[in-house]
Scaffold this motif. Structure first.
Motif, short mmCIF file in Angstrom:
data_model
loop_
_atom_site.label_atom_id
_atom_site.label_comp_id
_atom_site.label_asym_id
_atom_site.label_seq_id
_atom_site.Cartn_x
_atom_site.Cartn_y
_atom_site.Cartn_z
N UNK A 5 33.06 24.40 57.42
CA UNK A 5 32.84 25.72 57.84
C UNK A 5 33.46 26.32 59.17
N UNK A 6 34.23 27.36 58.87
CA UNK A 6 34.72 27.65 59.92
C UNK A 6 34.64 29.21 60.31
N UNK A 24 24.08 21.60 51.44
CA UNK A 24 25.01 20.70 51.61
C UNK A 24 24.23 19.56 52.13
N UNK A 25 23.88 19.81 53.47
CA UNK A 25 23.43 18.61 54.35
C UNK A 25 22.07 18.00 53.69
N UNK A 26 21.38 18.89 52.96
CA UNK A 26 20.07 18.20 52.44
C UNK A 26 20.46 17.21 51.40
N UNK A 27 21.42 17.58 50.68
CA UNK A 27 22.08 16.70 49.67
C UNK A 27 23.03 15.53 50.00
N UNK A 28 23.07 15.37 51.30
CA UNK A 28 23.52 14.21 51.73
C UNK A 28 25.29 14.37 51.92
N UNK A 29 26.04 15.54 51.73
CA UNK A 29 26.94 15.83 52.00
C UNK A 29 27.49 15.86 53.48
N UNK A 30 28.71 15.54 54.06
CA UNK A 30 29.11 16.00 55.42
C UNK A 30 29.33 17.14 55.96
N UNK A 31 28.62 17.95 56.83
CA UNK A 31 29.02 19.16 57.26
C UNK A 31 29.44 19.19 58.56
N UNK A 32 30.68 19.91 58.92
CA UNK A 32 31.32 20.27 60.08
C UNK A 32 31.31 21.57 60.20
N UNK A 33 30.86 22.37 61.46
CA UNK A 33 30.96 23.44 61.68
C UNK A 33 31.96 23.81 62.98
N UNK A 66 20.74 21.12 61.09
CA UNK A 66 20.99 20.43 59.75
C UNK A 66 22.06 19.06 59.93
N UNK A 67 21.96 18.63 61.04
CA UNK A 67 22.59 17.44 61.63
C UNK A 67 24.37 17.58 61.34
N UNK A 68 24.96 18.91 61.44
CA UNK A 68 26.49 19.36 61.24
C UNK A 68 27.08 18.57 62.67
#
Length: 237
Positions: A5-6, A24-33, A66-68
C-alpha cells in the motif's frame, strides 16, 4: 499474497484502506505500507523537522498494529513530483515487497501529492522487472495489479469493488489513533476528527453493499491487469 500500500502522507493509508489492510494481515498475507512524503507540513506547533520525526514515529506505530512492514521515502510534503530519485526508491521498495497487488491513491483525488503518488506508482510497477534499473534489491519477475483507494469524502469516485470492513473497523480506528499529532492539528484547522470521518465514510460505503462499514476501490485501467481484479482484495461482497 504480498500486498503493498502506497500513500502520499502518513495517515492516508489508514484513512482510506486500513480496514482492508487489517483483513489482509489477519488472513496471513504479507502487508507493506509505504509513505512517499515526510508529512512535514502537518503542524502548527512544531518545526518541519520535528513534525517529520513525529509523524514517522506515528506511522511506524500504526503499521505495527497489523504487523505491516513500513517504509518512508522522505519526499517533501506538498511538493511530491515524479522523478528519477523517487522512482528508483519506490522500485526498490517494490522489489523488497514483491507485491501481487499495489493499493494507492486515485489519480483524481483532491490533493496534488495524492495525484502524484498515483502516477508514480503506475509509472514504477513495470520498472521492477528491469535489471538495468539498479537498486539494493533484486528485480522482481511479476508486474503487480494496481487498485485505487477511495477519494476523501468520495468526491468523483464510484467504487467498482467493495470490502466489508465491519470486522476490522476497530483496528482501523486504533491505527488512526496512532496519528495523534495530525488528528489534533486537523481538529484545530478544520474541526475534523479522524475517527468520526472514517466512520462516516465507512458507513456510506457500507450502505452501498448492505453492511455496517466498507471501503471502496477501483481497478486501474492499465495494461497488464488481472482479468479478475476483485480476487486481489480480501473476501468482499
Amino acid at each position: 499474497m504480498n500486498v503493498l500500500a502506497v500513500g502520499a502522507h502518513p495517515d492516508d493509508l489508514e484513512i482510506l484502506a486500513a480496514g482492508s489492510l487489517a483483513l489482509y494481515a489477519r488472513d496471513g498475507h504479507r502487508v507493506t505500507m509505504c509513505v512517499l512524503t515526510k508529512g512535514d507540513l502537518g503542524s502548527d506547533t512544531h518545526t518541519r523537522a520535528e513534525t517529520a520525526a513525529i509523524r514517522r514515529a506515528e506511522a511506524e506505530e500504526s503499521a505495527a498494529v497489523i504487523g505491516a512492514d513500513f517504509f518512508c521515502l522522505d519526499q517533501p510534503d506538498g511538493f511530491l513530483f515524479d522523478g528519477p530519485d523517487v522512482r528508483t526508491r519506490l522500485v526498490d521498495v517494490m522489489r523488497s515487497a514483491k507485491p501481487d497487488v499495489v493499493i494507492t491513491h486515485h489519480p483524481d483525488d483532491y490533493h496534488p501529492d495524492h495525484r502524484a503518488a498515483s502516477r508514480i506508482v503506475l509509472n514504477c510497477r513495470q520498472l521492477g522487472l528491469c535489471g538495468l534499473v539498479e537498486t539494493a534489491n533484486e528485480p522482481t519477475d511479476t508486474i503487480p495489479g494496481v487498485l485505487y483507494m477511495d477519494t476523501l469524502t468520495g468526491i468523483g469516485f464510484q467504487p467498482e469493488l467493495w470490502v466489508d470492513i465491519t470486522e476490522t473497523i476497530d483496528t482501523k480506528r486504533a491505527m488512526l489513533r496512532k496519528h495523534a499529532s495530525q488528528n489534533e492539528w486537523l481538529k484545530r484547522l478544520h474541526g475534523t476528527d479522524y475517527v468520526d470521518y472514517v466512520d462516516r465514510q465507512g458507513t456510506l460505503r457500507g450502505l452501498q453493499i448492505e453492511t455496517a462499514y466498507a471501503e471502496g476501490f477501483q481497478a486501474a485501467k492499465a495494461y497488464p491487469q488481472p482479468r479478475d481484479p476483485g480476487r486481489l482484495l480480501p473476501p468482499s461482497l
